[in-house]
Design a protein around this motif. Sequence first.
Motif, mmCIF file in Angstrom:
data_model
loop_
_atom_site.group_PDB
_atom_site.id
_atom_site.type_symbol
_atom_site.label_atom_id
_atom_site.label_comp_id
_atom_site.label_asym_id
_atom_site.label_seq_id
_atom_site.Cartn_x
_atom_site.Cartn_y
_atom_site.Cartn_z
ATOM 1 N N PRO A 93 0.735 -1.233 0.046
ATOM 2 C CA PRO A 93 0.071 0.073 0.127
ATOM 3 C C PRO A 93 0.849 1.133 0.036
ATOM 4 N N ILE A 94 2.192 1.310 0.547
ATOM 5 C CA ILE A 94 2.993 2.477 0.553
ATOM 6 C C ILE A 94 3.179 2.753 -0.771
ATOM 7 N N ARG A 95 3.763 1.614 -1.648
ATOM 8 C CA ARG A 95 4.051 1.618 -2.955
ATOM 9 C C ARG A 95 2.773 2.346 -3.716
ATOM 10 N N ASN A 96 1.692 1.933 -3.656
ATOM 11 C CA ASN A 96 0.403 2.351 -4.340
ATOM 12 C C ASN A 96 0.269 3.860 -4.021
ATOM 13 N N ALA A 97 0.266 4.304 -2.576
ATOM 14 C CA ALA A 97 0.205 5.287 -2.039
ATOM 15 C C ALA A 97 1.363 6.512 -2.902
ATOM 16 N N ALA A 98 2.497 6.143 -3.222
ATOM 17 C CA ALA A 98 3.412 6.947 -3.806
ATOM 18 C C ALA A 98 3.080 7.154 -5.190
ATOM 19 N N ALA A 99 2.663 6.057 -5.844
ATOM 20 C CA ALA A 99 2.316 6.107 -7.208
ATOM 21 C C ALA A 99 1.176 7.023 -7.344
#
Length: 352
Positions: free
Chosen positions: A267-273
């Motif tokens: 979810p952190i990767r998705n949020a950054a994207a």
Amino acid sequence: MDSHTRPLEERIRWLYALAEHHARTFSGAEATLDRTRYLARHPTRVVVMKCMDGRIHIPHATGTPLGVIHPFRNLGGRFDLGWPFLGEMLTRTVQQAAACGHRVLMMITYHFSRGDRTRGCAGFDCDTHAARAHAFQIQDQARRLFGPGGGGVYPLVCGFETDQEALILHGETGATLDLAALSPQQRGELDPHMATLCPQMPTAVRRDLLPLLQGNLDHIASLRGSTRDLDLQHREWAICVGQGFDFLHTPNTALIIGPYSPDLAEPIRNAAAIIRDNMAAGRIPDDGCLLLASAPYEEMGVDRARAELKARFLGGFAAEVIQREDPDLARRMVRHTAVVDWRTRGLERLPA
């Protein structure tokens, strides 16, 4: 202030001012007495599983005093009750209620927009069918965890239509009750509607759910004919990791990631994207974003010290993931760490 277009430093100051205002309101004498009176009349504990989207603010949409509803928030409303930390927190909440002789209503929400599909849930790529299906999966897990009868914990799937801020209740046989189709004058019909829709729901739980439904009817009516801006495209500029973000009930400001999943990196990767896409599309300035990690505590001493360590760990972990996935975004990211006094909801920023 338009919190999406100002320089990052001003946006951050605005966010902390919002947190301070929320804490003053929550801990004030009037709000404290309102909560006490409400819980004395309606002792069923209400838990809401919800997306991080600031538009899904159930207390505001139902006229419920702050602090009565216990939220679990995560990106996209994605949960699995098998996650160790989430399962422990939820089970502890249920056991504490049972020890006081109270039942638990577990509202499992998904959200969508009738006016524009792209205003739906970014966590599910605006796919309402997928978001709804996931909510029913959580309901099935809750029944396996707490019993299929719903006598102690009643899991209720609820849609939330963000244009009208209306609840849609899903019954036990597939029927639904869309509160946007009713008027405040029909509040007397709610109890028989719910008895038909959810025949296994304990009478005491149904009685304590009714004020939320009546409040939502009034809220929907108050929005009809208003000129509020529904152009709520995703313009998030902050990533919040941890707990204690109840004050962030403004639309499309932050992507909130609860510390529940055993794989927090995804979810952190998705949020950054999403933040990167918002910058690339010009929906927010490209001068940077905020990473805010927070953990709550209830007692001074060891409990607060543990919250500080937890918040620092979450912030460091998230920063490492973003640095690895998007070094350019990481260079423009401002990182803050905080703890929250759960008794007052006061947010306290920690030194770097």
